[in-house]
Write an enzyme that holds these catalytic residues in place. Structure first.
Site, PDB file in Angstrom:
ATOM      1  N   LEU A  33      31.407 -15.684 -21.086  1.00 39.35           N
ATOM      2  CA  LEU A  33      31.701 -14.183 -20.579  1.00 39.35           C
ATOM      3  C   LEU A  33      32.315 -13.307 -21.660  1.00 39.35           C
ATOM      4  CD1 LEU A  33      33.382 -15.205 -17.155  1.00 39.35           C
ATOM      5  CD2 LEU A  33      31.073 -14.674 -17.638  1.00 39.35           C
ATOM      6  N   GLU A  35      33.213  -8.808 -22.695  1.00 41.57           N
ATOM      7  CA  GLU A  35      33.704  -7.756 -21.925  1.00 41.57           C
ATOM      8  C   GLU A  35      32.546  -7.004 -20.908  1.00 41.57           C
ATOM      9  OE1 GLU A  35      36.582  -5.833 -21.671  1.00 41.57           O
ATOM     10  OE2 GLU A  35      37.151  -7.968 -22.161  1.00 41.57           O
ATOM     11  N   GLY A  36      31.381  -7.112 -21.333  1.00 39.14           N
ATOM     12  CA  GLY A  36      30.215  -6.394 -20.164  1.00 39.14           C
ATOM     13  C   GLY A  36      30.556  -7.190 -19.026  1.00 39.14           C
ATOM     14  N   HIS A  37      30.737  -8.445 -18.840  1.00 38.00           N
ATOM     15  CA  HIS A  37      30.830  -9.244 -17.740  1.00 38.00           C
ATOM     16  C   HIS A  37      32.475  -8.693 -17.213  1.00 38.00           C
ATOM     17  CE1 HIS A  37      28.380 -12.530 -19.822  1.00 38.00           C
ATOM     18  NE2 HIS A  37      27.768 -12.330 -18.230  1.00 38.00           N
ATOM     19  N   GLY A 147      24.605  -5.881 -13.877  1.00 42.96           N
ATOM     20  CA  GLY A 147      24.745  -5.067 -15.119  1.00 42.96           C
ATOM     21  C   GLY A 147      23.272  -4.343 -15.233  1.00 42.96           C
ATOM     22  N   ASP A 150      20.575  -5.748 -17.835  1.00 39.18           N
ATOM     23  CA  ASP A 150      19.310  -6.332 -17.554  1.00 39.18           C
ATOM     24  C   ASP A 150      18.572  -5.427 -16.261  1.00 39.18           C
ATOM     25  OD1 ASP A 150      19.613  -9.328 -18.629  1.00 39.18           O
ATOM     26  OD2 ASP A 150      21.439  -8.635 -18.051  1.00 39.18           O
ATOM     27  N   GLN A 153      15.997  -6.729 -13.818  1.00 34.21           N
ATOM     28  CA  GLN A 153      16.762  -7.613 -13.070  1.00 34.21           C
ATOM     29  C   GLN A 153      17.351  -6.913 -11.896  1.00 34.21           C
ATOM     30  OE1 GLN A 153      18.703 -11.439 -13.979  1.00 34.21           O
ATOM     31  NE2 GLN A 153      20.666  -9.827 -14.101  1.00 34.21           N
ATOM     32  N   SER A 185      26.094  -9.179 -25.264  1.00 38.75           N
ATOM     33  CA  SER A 185      25.362 -10.171 -24.742  1.00 38.75           C
ATOM     34  C   SER A 185      25.955 -11.636 -25.108  1.00 38.75           C
ATOM     35  CB  SER A 185      24.021 -10.282 -25.336  1.00 38.75           C
ATOM     36  OG  SER A 185      23.121 -11.443 -24.775  1.00 38.75           O
ATOM     37  N   ARG A 187      24.066 -14.168 -25.728  1.00 42.68           N
ATOM     38  CA  ARG A 187      23.239 -14.412 -26.883  1.00 42.68           C
ATOM     39  C   ARG A 187      23.508 -14.030 -28.300  1.00 42.68           C
ATOM     40  NH1 ARG A 187      19.214 -14.709 -22.182  1.00 42.68           N
ATOM     41  NH2 ARG A 187      18.513 -16.714 -22.160  1.00 42.68           N
TER      42      ARG A 187
HETATM   43  P1  AMP Z   1      24.249 -12.874 -17.832  1.00 42.58           P
HETATM   44  O1  AMP Z   1      25.579 -13.837 -17.802  1.00 42.58           O
HETATM   45  O2  AMP Z   1      23.632 -12.658 -19.111  1.00 42.58           O
HETATM   46  O3  AMP Z   1      23.248 -13.665 -16.887  1.00 42.58           O
HETATM   47  O4  AMP Z   1      24.758 -11.650 -17.072  1.00 42.58           O
HETATM   48  C1  AMP Z   1      25.590 -11.610 -15.933  1.00 42.58           C
HETATM   49  C2  AMP Z   1      25.671 -10.358 -15.426  1.00 42.58           C
HETATM   50  O5  AMP Z   1      26.256  -9.573 -16.407  1.00 42.58           O
HETATM   51  C3  AMP Z   1      24.267  -9.537 -15.309  1.00 42.58           C
HETATM   52  O6  AMP Z   1      24.132  -8.754 -13.901  1.00 42.58           O
HETATM   53  C4  AMP Z   1      24.136  -8.752 -16.471  1.00 42.58           C
HETATM   54  O7  AMP Z   1      23.284  -7.603 -16.311  1.00 42.58           O
HETATM   55  C5  AMP Z   1      25.667  -8.393 -16.605  1.00 42.58           C
HETATM   56  N1  AMP Z   1      25.769  -8.052 -18.151  1.00 42.58           N
HETATM   57  C6  AMP Z   1      25.605  -8.845 -19.153  1.00 42.58           C
HETATM   58  N2  AMP Z   1      25.782  -8.141 -20.418  1.00 42.58           N
HETATM   59  C7  AMP Z   1      26.193  -6.907 -19.870  1.00 42.58           C
HETATM   60  C8  AMP Z   1      26.557  -5.839 -20.797  1.00 42.58           C
HETATM   61  N3  AMP Z   1      26.600  -5.795 -21.720  1.00 42.58           N
HETATM   62  N4  AMP Z   1      26.979  -4.701 -20.053  1.00 42.58           N
HETATM   63  C9  AMP Z   1      27.003  -4.740 -18.610  1.00 42.58           C
HETATM   64  N5  AMP Z   1      26.624  -5.567 -17.895  1.00 42.58           N
HETATM   65  C10 AMP Z   1      25.981  -6.954 -18.450  1.00 42.58           C
END
Ligand code: AMP
Length: 280
Positions: A33, A35-37, A147, A150, A153, A185, A187
């Site tokens: 995780l 800051e986006g999460h 978020g 994606d 998605q 991200s 990644r």
């Molecule tokens: P993930 O763990 O990459 O599958 O992402 C989980 C959730 O976090 C998804 O709804 C993503 O769209 C959201 N998310 C990931 N990165 C970001 C970001 N930089 N800003 C906002 N939401 C994000």
């Protein structure tokens, strides 16, 4: 924070919370995780009274040549981030808990999954829809935060919730970037120092396209050619796609008219990164 490892534990937690009149907001993630999460967790608190995060690296959404086995993981660090953001419960199941022996039912999105990542990752959104439907039903959530990072998605899951009468409010959260523009991200952890610099090309190109569009350029072909030329200057970058699509139906636009989104996927070395921004 409650740590729930089995579907039965999750269901028991949800049943008790709902019986007590709580409104559950689910934030599904694959962990590692950032800051986006964290921003999604904070937004989730505004849409209910209990925030449930899930961490599950979902095997059915990865293609055979993709990064399932090397996807980054750090549960202690993730737990600390969730606790700092007052998350009430974390669901962190094993794959066999989500997909028990004999599991045989999948959800397949149609038109919305034909473009962008759906076109370059066959079966990806079938895996995403299936796992998110399972998480929604196991948790009996009232709302879910996703978020805009994606973007496709988000649109597909919004449609799924509506089409299947799931009665789950789908809330979109703004895309969070690093100070220099790189979309946050999990990644990004794969990138070397020089690749990290090269990865700035994604946000730079989007900003360039956005500016040209707001200055009056209406031809997607011209805008995309421009974007491809900028990406070609970065030797470690290889384009998967650059598209300009209708913000709702995600179909390619020849001329910018409706609310539109520019979305791209670019490999930096071996790491595939995505980003997007609204145009007009
Ligand atoms: P993930 O763990 O990459 O599958 O992402 C989980 C959730 O976090 C998804 O709804 C993503 O769209 C959201 N998310 C990931 N990165 C970001 C970001 N930089 N800003 C906002 N939401 C994000």
């Amino acid at each position: 924070m409650n740590q729930l490892r089995t579907a039965a534990e999750l269901r028991a937690w949800a049943d008790a919370e709902i019986a007590a009149g709580q409104r559950i907001v689910l934030v599904p993630t694959m962990g590692y995780l950032h800051e986006g999460h964290a921003s999604l967790m904070r937004l989730a608190h505004q849409h209910g009274t209990r925030v449930l995060a899930s961490i599950f690296v979902n095997p059915t959404q990865f293609g055979p040549k993709e990064d399932l086995s090397r996807y980054p993981r750090d549960l202690p660090r993730d737990t600390a981030l969730l606790e700092r953001n007052q998350v009430d419960a974390l669901f962190v199941p094993e794959p066999s808990e989500v997909y028990p022996a004999g599991f045989d039912t999948y959800v397949v999105p149609e038109a919305l999954a034909t473009t962008l990542c759906g076109a370059s990752r066959p079966g990806h959104f079938r895996g995403v829809c299936t796992v998110v439907l399972l998480l929604m039903r196991m948790s009996r959530c009232h709302a879910m935060v996703l978020g805009e990072k994606d973007y496709q998605q988000l649109q597909i899951l919004r449609r799924m919730s509506q089409d299947l009468w799931l009665d789950v409010q789908v809330v979109g959260a703004p895309l969070i970037r690093e100070a220099d523009g790189l979309a946050q991200s999990s990644r990004n952890a794969y990138l070397s120092a020089s690749e990290r610099q090269d990865a700035l090309v994604l946000s730079r190109v989007l900003e360039h396209v956005r500016q040209r569009a707001s200055a009056g350029e209406r031809s997607s072909r011209v805008l995309i050619q421009d974007a491809l030329a900028l990406i070609a200057k970065v030797p470690s970058a290889r384009v998967d796609y650059v598209s300009i699509v209708d913000a709702q139906n995600l179909q390619p636009l020849q001329d910018l008219t409706a609310p539109a989104v520019c979305a791209l996927a670019v490999f930096i070395g071996k790491t595939r990164l995505i980003d997007n921004c609204p145009l007009l």
